[in-house]
Design an enzyme around this catalytic site. Structure first.
Site, PDB file in Angstrom:
ATOM      1  N   ILE A  60       6.532   4.941   1.533  1.00  0.00           N
ATOM      2  CA  ILE A  60       6.309   6.301   1.037  1.00  0.00           C
ATOM      3  C   ILE A  60       5.628   7.147   2.109  1.00  0.00           C
ATOM      4  O   ILE A  60       5.978   8.314   2.324  1.00  0.00           O
ATOM      5  CB  ILE A  60       5.448   6.274  -0.240  1.00  0.00           C
ATOM      6  CG1 ILE A  60       6.154   5.497  -1.362  1.00  0.00           C
ATOM      7  CG2 ILE A  60       5.122   7.692  -0.695  1.00  0.00           C
ATOM      8  CD1 ILE A  60       7.410   6.140  -1.863  1.00  0.00           C
ATOM      9  N   HIS A  73      27.012   1.997  -8.442  1.00  0.00           N
ATOM     10  CA  HIS A  73      25.577   2.247  -8.615  1.00  0.00           C
ATOM     11  C   HIS A  73      25.263   3.702  -8.252  1.00  0.00           C
ATOM     12  O   HIS A  73      24.898   3.997  -7.109  1.00  0.00           O
ATOM     13  CB  HIS A  73      24.759   1.298  -7.735  1.00  0.00           C
ATOM     14  CG  HIS A  73      24.744  -0.109  -8.218  1.00  0.00           C
ATOM     15  ND1 HIS A  73      23.773  -0.600  -9.072  1.00  0.00           N
ATOM     16  CD2 HIS A  73      25.594  -1.136  -7.990  1.00  0.00           C
ATOM     17  CE1 HIS A  73      24.014  -1.875  -9.328  1.00  0.00           C
ATOM     18  NE2 HIS A  73      25.124  -2.221  -8.693  1.00  0.00           N
ATOM     19  N   GLU A  77      22.761   5.446  -8.874  1.00  0.00           N
ATOM     20  CA  GLU A  77      21.349   5.682  -8.554  1.00  0.00           C
ATOM     21  C   GLU A  77      21.086   5.723  -7.054  1.00  0.00           C
ATOM     22  O   GLU A  77      20.110   6.331  -6.598  1.00  0.00           O
ATOM     23  CB  GLU A  77      20.455   4.619  -9.211  1.00  0.00           C
ATOM     24  CG  GLU A  77      20.603   3.203  -8.688  1.00  0.00           C
ATOM     25  CD  GLU A  77      21.645   2.368  -9.417  1.00  0.00           C
ATOM     26  OE1 GLU A  77      21.516   1.132  -9.429  1.00  0.00           O
ATOM     27  OE2 GLU A  77      22.589   2.961  -9.982  1.00  0.00           O
ATOM     28  N   ARG A 103      30.622  -8.563  -7.455  1.00  0.00           N
ATOM     29  CA  ARG A 103      31.720  -9.489  -7.137  1.00  0.00           C
ATOM     30  C   ARG A 103      32.589  -9.768  -8.367  1.00  0.00           C
ATOM     31  O   ARG A 103      33.581 -10.477  -8.263  1.00  0.00           O
ATOM     32  CB  ARG A 103      31.181 -10.798  -6.538  1.00  0.00           C
ATOM     33  CG  ARG A 103      30.227 -11.583  -7.386  1.00  0.00           C
ATOM     34  CD  ARG A 103      29.976 -12.990  -6.815  1.00  0.00           C
ATOM     35  NE  ARG A 103      29.499 -12.983  -5.447  1.00  0.00           N
ATOM     36  CZ  ARG A 103      28.214 -12.882  -5.094  1.00  0.00           C
ATOM     37  NH1 ARG A 103      27.289 -12.762  -6.033  1.00  0.00           N
ATOM     38  NH2 ARG A 103      27.851 -12.900  -3.838  1.00  0.00           N
ATOM     39  N   GLY A 109      22.752  -6.341 -12.748  1.00  0.00           N
ATOM     40  CA  GLY A 109      22.030  -7.609 -12.727  1.00  0.00           C
ATOM     41  C   GLY A 109      22.999  -8.746 -12.479  1.00  0.00           C
ATOM     42  O   GLY A 109      24.208  -8.544 -12.358  1.00  0.00           O
ATOM     43  N   LEU A 166       0.817  -1.211   0.000  1.00  0.00           N
ATOM     44  CA  LEU A 166       0.000   0.000   0.000  1.00  0.00           C
ATOM     45  C   LEU A 166       0.853   1.264   0.000  1.00  0.00           C
ATOM     46  O   LEU A 166       0.344   2.353  -0.265  1.00  0.00           O
ATOM     47  CB  LEU A 166      -0.925   0.022   1.221  1.00  0.00           C
ATOM     48  CG  LEU A 166      -2.068  -0.991   1.236  1.00  0.00           C
ATOM     49  CD1 LEU A 166      -2.863  -0.862   2.532  1.00  0.00           C
ATOM     50  CD2 LEU A 166      -2.986  -0.787   0.040  1.00  0.00           C
ATOM     51  N   CYS A 190      27.191  -1.142 -13.519  1.00  0.00           N
ATOM     52  CA  CYS A 190      27.614  -2.413 -12.932  1.00  0.00           C
ATOM     53  C   CYS A 190      27.741  -3.474 -14.035  1.00  0.00           C
ATOM     54  O   CYS A 190      28.672  -3.429 -14.823  1.00  0.00           O
ATOM     55  CB  CYS A 190      26.660  -2.831 -11.821  1.00  0.00           C
ATOM     56  SG  CYS A 190      27.325  -4.114 -10.728  1.00  0.00           S
ATOM     57  N   LYS A 197     -17.608   7.294   9.510  1.00  0.00           N
ATOM     58  CA  LYS A 197     -17.906   5.895   9.816  1.00  0.00           C
ATOM     59  C   LYS A 197     -16.644   5.180  10.296  1.00  0.00           C
ATOM     60  O   LYS A 197     -16.667   4.440  11.292  1.00  0.00           O
ATOM     61  CB  LYS A 197     -18.469   5.196   8.580  1.00  0.00           C
ATOM     62  CG  LYS A 197     -18.896   3.752   8.852  1.00  0.00           C
ATOM     63  CD  LYS A 197     -19.154   2.974   7.567  1.00  0.00           C
ATOM     64  CE  LYS A 197     -20.390   3.459   6.852  1.00  0.00           C
ATOM     65  NZ  LYS A 197     -20.698   2.579   5.677  1.00  0.00           N
ATOM     66  N   ASP A 252      -0.589 -11.113   9.894  1.00  0.00           N
ATOM     67  CA  ASP A 252       0.437 -12.072   9.473  1.00  0.00           C
ATOM     68  C   ASP A 252       1.129 -12.631  10.707  1.00  0.00           C
ATOM     69  O   ASP A 252       1.502 -11.874  11.616  1.00  0.00           O
ATOM     70  CB  ASP A 252       1.499 -11.396   8.594  1.00  0.00           C
ATOM     71  CG  ASP A 252       0.962 -10.957   7.245  1.00  0.00           C
ATOM     72  OD1 ASP A 252      -0.157 -11.370   6.898  1.00  0.00           O
ATOM     73  OD2 ASP A 252       1.669 -10.206   6.549  1.00  0.00           O
ATOM     74  N   ILE A 253       1.340 -13.934  10.725  1.00  0.00           N
ATOM     75  CA  ILE A 253       2.004 -14.539  11.884  1.00  0.00           C
ATOM     76  C   ILE A 253       3.445 -14.042  12.019  1.00  0.00           C
ATOM     77  O   ILE A 253       3.968 -13.892  13.122  1.00  0.00           O
ATOM     78  CB  ILE A 253       1.937 -16.083  11.791  1.00  0.00           C
ATOM     79  CG1 ILE A 253       2.339 -16.712  13.128  1.00  0.00           C
ATOM     80  CG2 ILE A 253       2.803 -16.621  10.644  1.00  0.00           C
ATOM     81  CD1 ILE A 253       2.032 -18.199  13.202  1.00  0.00           C
TER      82      ILE A 253
END
EC number: 6.3.4.2
Length: 552
Positions: free
Chosen positions: A19, A520, A522, A473, A356, A15, A383, A227, A151-152
């Protein structure tokens, strides 16, 4: 003393708790408060480093080398505080720590149980994470609890938060619950029942939320808010509507307009200055009024799930802000290029190959790189994208026809890219690896200094030596660098200690803009400042479009 805001989620996952938490942090920071954020993940993995991007999305790397949840990327983009290893922990780390203590005898023969040992450890991790904030002692620590109420896996974290709130006392902690209010088209109305049940589930645990953030595809009418307020025992002004927005950078203003920060500050007995969200207003204004437009092709194998490239997508959006250029991203499956060729690239203004792992789809990426090089289309390789650019150059320009990476072909005679066996980490400690090393936590990680070669395009872009974050690596093999340089390729940055290639480029006599980076970039881009490499890349895409006579 640090005050705590716990953010929980209900009904369904995804959801946007991250953010919401980051947006609240941004508002509080704009009010002059020192803020940090923590993410608690209920999965048993020690970290997301070995998890499939299809399941988990992007792995965000912190400055100190932690492989963390992608929400930490949102945190860094929304506030000025940098995240560290201590800002993200998992069930796996908690149990690992407790079991290690039990083996040492720290519990003096007691039966080790979820309550109190696991819940105490969770609280200790939370307080340690808040105390290690790069902003100094924070006024507010916002703690996002992953998963969904019910959730357990999340139960120990919720119980720890309840205990911590009780221990800290009134006005020291509060709870914000993000929930779904779905619109049922056949009935023509929003349904509040899932939210009612979600809050009821939370109350069964002993947590009474102070604020409800109600996610919907539209603004929630006042009648529905009343409500929800009545059935959940939350004041009506604390039932806040969070509707779908076309940009996440509109959310801070949306929440502030409905008084979220006022409610939180009142609950925590904080009296900061008024919020100044002018920066966010300016960002949104720039986003909605670009002067130019370009299309960039992102060639990868995770393109069906763009969460895998979350920071990269945001970095391109930041570049669009700082170049007044709308950046349209086309996601291109590299395996389709292997089957159908490069025709799908011919309308693009620039090509990007992201990071990747694994062999699948690499030949399609190499074909895309060759197209970009030969067609003089701006290219950025990150990368793996840099490694494949070097392999393509070695094969098609230098003539090393069997050039490859040992990641894809361990027996290749021309190991242009190979495993890094030894390097220094950011603290100066020597790290060593072999092909038999574990996959988890064994990469070259975190921020490293990159001295840049004078007179290169890299120097034009950055203007100085830089610190960038790494997660890899494999590395370009120095044994082949003389042959690559003889063919025209330029190694424009190297590590200061091990002399590992960090950036490569082609001279302008061969290509107008062709750059590969082992790191990286970004991960350090923010909407406030952008990033020089992505800004330069978007400007190159725009120049290419204009040079082709296409209106930009």
């Amino acid at each position: 003393m640090t005050k705590y805001v716990f953010v929980t989620g209900g009904v369904v996952s995804s959801l946007g708790k991250g953010i919401a938490a980051a947006s609240l942090a941004a508002i509080l920071e704009s009010r002059g408060l020192k803020v940090t954020l923590l993410k608690l993940d209920p999965y048993i993995n020690v970290d997301p480093g070995t998890m499939s991007p299809f399941q988990h999305g992007e792995v965000f790397v912190t400055e100190d080398g932690a492989e963390t949840d992608l929400d930490l990327g949102h945190y860094e983009r929304f506030i000025s505080t940098k995240m560290r290893k201590a800002n993200n922990f998992t069930t796996g780390q908690i149990y690992e720590s407790v079991i290690r203590k039990e083996r040492r005898g720290d519990y003096l023969g007691k039966t080790v149980q979820v309550i109190p040992h696991i819940t105490n450890e969770i609280q200790a991790f939370i307080e340690r994470g808040a105390a290690s904030a790069t902003c100094g002692e924070p006024d507010v620590a916002i703690v996002e609890i992953g998963g969904t109420v019910g959730d357990i896996e999340s139960l120990p974290f919720l119980e720890a938060a309840r205990q911590m709130s009780l221990r800290l006392g009134r006005n020291s902690a509060c709870f914000v619950h993000l929930t779904l209010v779905p619109y049922v088209a056949t009935a023509g109305e929003l349904k509040t029942k899932p939210t009612q049940h979600s809050v009821q589930k939370l109350r069964e645990i002993g947590i009474l939320p102070h604020v409800l953030l109600c996610r919907a595809d539209r603004r929630i009418p006042d009648d529905e808010s009343k409500k929800i307020s009545m059935f959940s025992n939350v004041p009506e002004d604390a039932v806040i509507s969070v509707w779908d927005a076309d940009s996440i950078y509109k959310i801070p203003q949306m929440l502030h307009d409905q008084g979220l920060d006022r409610i939180i500050c009142e609950e925590l007995k904080l009296s900061p200055k008024d919020a100044d969200l002018s920066m966010w207003s300016e960002l949104v204004e720039k986003l909605e009024n670009p002067k130019h437009e370009v299309t960039i092709g992102m060639v990868g194998k995770y393109v069906d799930l763009t969460e895998s490239y979350k920071s990269l997508i945001e970095a391109l959006r930041h570049a669009s802000l700082h170049t007044s250029t709308r950046v349209n991203i086309e996601y291109i499956d590299s395996e389709e290029i292997e089957t159908n060729g490069v025709d799908s690239l011919k309308h693009l203004d620039a090509v990007l190959v992201p990071g990747g792992f694994g062999r699948r789809g690499t030949e399609g990426k190499i074909a895309a790189i060759r197209y970009a090089r030969e067609s003089k289309v701006p290219y950025l390789g990150i990368c793996l994208g840099m490694q494949l650019a070097v392999i393509e150059f070695a094969r098609d320009v230098v003539g090393l026809k069997q050039a490859n990476s040992t990641e894809f072909d361990p027996e290749t005679p021309e190991r242009v890219v190979a495993l890094i066996t030894e390097w220094y980490d950011r603290d100066g400690k020597v790290e060593t690896r072999t092909e038999e090393s574990d996959l988890g936590g064994t990469m070259r990680l975190g921020s490293q200094r990159c001295p840049i070669k004078p007179g290169t395009m890299a120097e034009e872009i950055y203007g100085k030596d830089v610190n960038e974050r790494h997660r890899h690596r494999y590395e370009v093999n120095n044994r082949f660098v003389p042959q690559l340089e003889a063919g025209g390729l330029i190694i424009s940055a190297r590590t200061p200690s091990e002399d590992l290639p960090e950036m490569m480029e082609l001279p302008r006599s061969m290509h107008p803009w062709f750059v590969g980076v082992q790191f990286h970039p970004e991960f350090t881009s923010t909407p406030r400042d952008g990033h020089p490499l992505f800004k330069s890349f978007v400007e190159a895409a725009l120049a290419n479009k204009q040079a082709r006579g296409v209106k930009a």
